[in-house]
Design a protein around this motif. Structure first.
Motif, mmCIF file in Angstrom:
data_model
loop_
_atom_site.group_PDB
_atom_site.id
_atom_site.type_symbol
_atom_site.label_atom_id
_atom_site.label_comp_id
_atom_site.label_asym_id
_atom_site.label_seq_id
_atom_site.Cartn_x
_atom_site.Cartn_y
_atom_site.Cartn_z
ATOM 1 N N ASN A 205 0.855 -1.097 0.011
ATOM 2 C CA ASN A 205 -0.092 -0.107 0.110
ATOM 3 C C ASN A 205 0.836 0.835 0.384
ATOM 4 O O ASN A 205 0.401 2.467 0.213
ATOM 5 C CB ASN A 205 -0.642 -0.064 0.986
ATOM 6 N N TYR A 207 1.842 2.172 -3.037
ATOM 7 C CA TYR A 207 2.150 1.451 -4.046
ATOM 8 C C TYR A 207 2.266 3.276 -5.105
ATOM 9 O O TYR A 207 0.955 4.552 -4.371
ATOM 10 C CB TYR A 207 1.160 1.537 -4.753
ATOM 11 N N PHE A 230 -2.442 3.904 -3.654
ATOM 12 C CA PHE A 230 -2.670 2.607 -3.079
ATOM 13 C C PHE A 230 -4.255 2.480 -3.163
ATOM 14 O O PHE A 230 -5.238 2.058 -4.545
ATOM 15 C CB PHE A 230 -2.628 1.888 -2.367
ATOM 16 N N ALA A 231 -5.172 3.935 -2.974
ATOM 17 C CA ALA A 231 -6.795 3.174 -2.478
ATOM 18 C C ALA A 231 -6.869 4.208 -4.453
ATOM 19 O O ALA A 231 -7.896 3.536 -5.191
ATOM 20 C CB ALA A 231 -7.311 4.719 -1.692
ATOM 21 N N TYR A 249 -5.349 -8.053 -0.892
ATOM 22 C CA TYR A 249 -4.082 -7.326 -1.185
ATOM 23 C C TYR A 249 -2.766 -7.634 -0.161
ATOM 24 O O TYR A 249 -3.599 -7.970 0.976
ATOM 25 C CB TYR A 249 -3.842 -5.790 -1.375
ATOM 26 N N PRO A 252 0.484 -5.290 3.401
ATOM 27 C CA PRO A 252 0.434 -3.964 3.640
ATOM 28 C C PRO A 252 1.112 -3.180 4.879
ATOM 29 O O PRO A 252 1.908 -4.042 5.862
ATOM 30 C CB PRO A 252 -1.136 -3.379 3.506
ATOM 31 N N HIS A 256 0.501 3.645 5.867
ATOM 32 C CA HIS A 256 0.041 3.703 4.347
ATOM 33 C C HIS A 256 -1.248 2.889 4.795
ATOM 34 O O HIS A 256 -2.011 3.566 3.757
ATOM 35 C CB HIS A 256 0.674 3.218 3.247
ATOM 36 N N LEU A 257 -1.975 2.813 6.380
ATOM 37 C CA LEU A 257 -3.189 2.958 5.711
ATOM 38 C C LEU A 257 -3.969 3.943 6.360
ATOM 39 O O LEU A 257 -4.615 4.861 7.579
ATOM 40 C CB LEU A 257 -3.783 2.174 7.846
ATOM 41 N N LEU A 261 -7.721 5.454 1.569
ATOM 42 C CA LEU A 261 -7.820 2.842 1.761
ATOM 43 C C LEU A 261 -8.611 3.043 2.485
ATOM 44 O O LEU A 261 -9.807 2.624 2.442
ATOM 45 C CB LEU A 261 -6.432 2.658 2.348
#
Ligand code: 5AD
Length: 496
Positions: A205, A207, A230-231, A249, A252, A256-257, A261
């Motif tokens: 995540n 990305y 990522f989202a 996925y 993660p 990055h949560l 997301l």
């Protein structure tokens, strides 16, 4: 025609790399052997994330010396993370090894084997593709029909510096695949019959699209350093590949949560209600020493936001016990976090020192016996949570993606009256064994089941009346074989 066999150790990334090696070798004219005994070329795709995994390779190569003596033209290839980590050294340490090939050098494997066949010396190729990263794609011709589930790599490498972890060394810096390529691969898989795709990456995540082609995702903040694209990628896949039933996925990073997301999970029906989110420890002191770059409170707040946005979403995690300096109080904090978050699945590991990691500077000071005892207590806590969760599902209806046929004696010991016993996963990733489902004749169907019993780690299920009824006409009417067709009710949104 030379025959090869691949033995895979380690993570899903390695499983995926092995699939690519199958492709590369088949395209070069090799055929797959029935097993290592019949092979001319044996590939060991290795893992070095924990010491135990690396020891496995060493004992395996030890056994292979005899295998090689049976026929002098036999070849041993070592691929994967130990290959990347040790390179040439492996050739010196273990004479049975002929070729060492790093994860980024898989396409070169046939060439290296060719040189060897012409009398070349043992060789190591472990060069990262930093300038022009390559992401190997399964060739559509390699199998006529796609499996119900597939992995798609979206990034590789890792820019985190978790002090215990060897991955930045073995997989190099982060490199991302273009969103166009990712979408094209997923669309191709889905057209060939795949229903569920798991996006893969070491910190999946984080990305970012190298094309810069993704619109900013709703909820994404321009100045949050933890924000990624990522989202935005998840939204593009959901929009562009409507035939995809489930989009998972792994793995993660909690950093990055971010709200973008969480919002994607709330809005995209294709995202199942389960996320694996490695936490590693519940103690802030230990998290700091691990260089995880979040606190316990931040982890709790972020995962709570996710669960609040998607009611019923379950979380699983990875935990290391006995990291340098971990006291009984630190471990108690981990246990309390496990209960507070209520993980429904947990991979637990005893800390092992790895070469090339920052934590080599710290003492490995928790005695082995204490690590073992903490791991048992950890598993005890997580098993209790899982048992309560699974038994709470008895009597509910779930949508199960049929992924395989159980063996003669299916898990749980019981075989269904209908003969066939299939298994698959619910939207939340619980394993479900489907009893008495002779009607069911296809992998890749998403079927409605009711949960009859809970096993220790899985569910025992039966087709619902509706699913049975929908299956019957096809039986009478002489169903066409082949997994690409689906006439059982396909559940669009995940139920239960
Ligand atoms: N020792 C023990 N466990 C480790 N992991 C990674 N490195 C180590 C190590 N040195 C675990 C982490 C990670 C999982 C894939 O392996 O929990 O999430």
């Amino acid at each position: 025609m030379p025959r090869y066999s691949i033995t895979t150790f380690g993570c899903q990334m390695n499983v995926h790399d092995s699939e690519r090696m199958h492709d590369v070798l088949r395209r070069a004219g090799y055929t797959e052997a029935g097993g290592p005994e019949e092979a001319d070329v044996l590939v060991l795709n290795t893992c070095s994330v924990r010491e135990k995994a690396e020891q496995k390779l060493r004992s395996e190569v030890g056994r292979l010396a005899r295998w090689k003596r049976e026929r002098t033209d036999r070849v041993v290839v070592v691929a994967g993370c130990v290959a990347q980590q040790e390179g040439e050294r492996l050739l010196k340490q273990m004479r049975a090894i002929d070729v060492v090939v790093g994860p980024d050098n898989i396409p070169e494997l046939p060439g290296l084997l060719g040189d060897l066949a012409l009398g070349g010396l043992p060789v190591a190729r472990t060069v990262f593709d930093l300038d022009a990263p390559r992401f190997l794609v399964a060739s559509p011709s390699s199998s006529s029909r796609a499996a119900p589930t597939a992995f798609v790599t979206i990034m590789k490498g890792c820019d985190e510096r978790c002090s215990f972890c060897i991955v930045p060394h073995t997989r190099g810096p982060e490199r991302y695949r273009s969103s166009d390529e990712i979408v094209a691969e997923i669309a191709g898989l889905v057209a060939a019959g795949t229903r569920e795709v798991t996006l893969l990456g070491q910190t999946v995540n984080s990305y970012r699209d190298p094309l810069g082609a993704l619109p900013r995702a709703p909820g994404a903040s321009a100045d949050d350093p933890d924000e990624s694209e990522f989202a935005a990628l998840l939204r593009r896949v959901a929009a562009d590949v409507p035939g995809l039933a489930r989009l998972r996925y792994t793995s993660p990073h909690p950093r990055h949560l971010t709200p973008s997301l969480v919002l994607a999970h709330a809005e995209l029906a294709v995202l199942p209600r389960h996320v694996h989110m490695p936490v590693q420890s519940g103690s802030d002191r230990v998290l700091r020493r691990m260089i995880r770059r979040y606190t316990r409170a931040e982890y709790v707040a972020r995962t709570r936001a996710l669960v609040e946005a998607v009611p019923g979403l379950t979380l699983s995690t990875d935990i290391i016990v006995g990291f340098s300096g971990e006291t009984e109080d630190d471990f108690a904090a981990t246990l309390s976090l496990v209960r507070e978050v209520g993980f429904k699945g947990l991979f637990g590991f005893k800390y092992s020192r790895r070469p090339h990691t920052p934590a080599l500077k710290l003492p490995d000071d928790v005695p082995e016996g204490v690590k073992g005892e903490r791991l048992s207590r950890l598993f005890e806590a997580s098993e209790a949570l899982l048992a309560a969760h699974l038994s709470g599902l008895v009597g509910t209806t779930q949508a199960v993606l049929v992924e395989g046929r159980d063996k003669e004696r299916g898990a749980g010991g019981a075989r269904g009256q209908g003969g066939a016993l299939w298994s698959g996963r619910t939207g939340r990733h619980e394993i479900a064994h489907i009893e008495g489902a002779a009607e069911l004749d296809r992998l890749g169907d998403v079927v409605e089941v009711s949960i009859a019993r809970a096993n220790k780690h899985s569910l025992q299920a039966e087709l619902t009346e509706a699913a049975r009824a929908a299956a019957r006409p096809r039986q009478r009417g002489g169903a066409e074989p082949g997994p690409a067709r689906r006439s059982l009710p396909v559940v669009a949104a995940e139920g239960g």
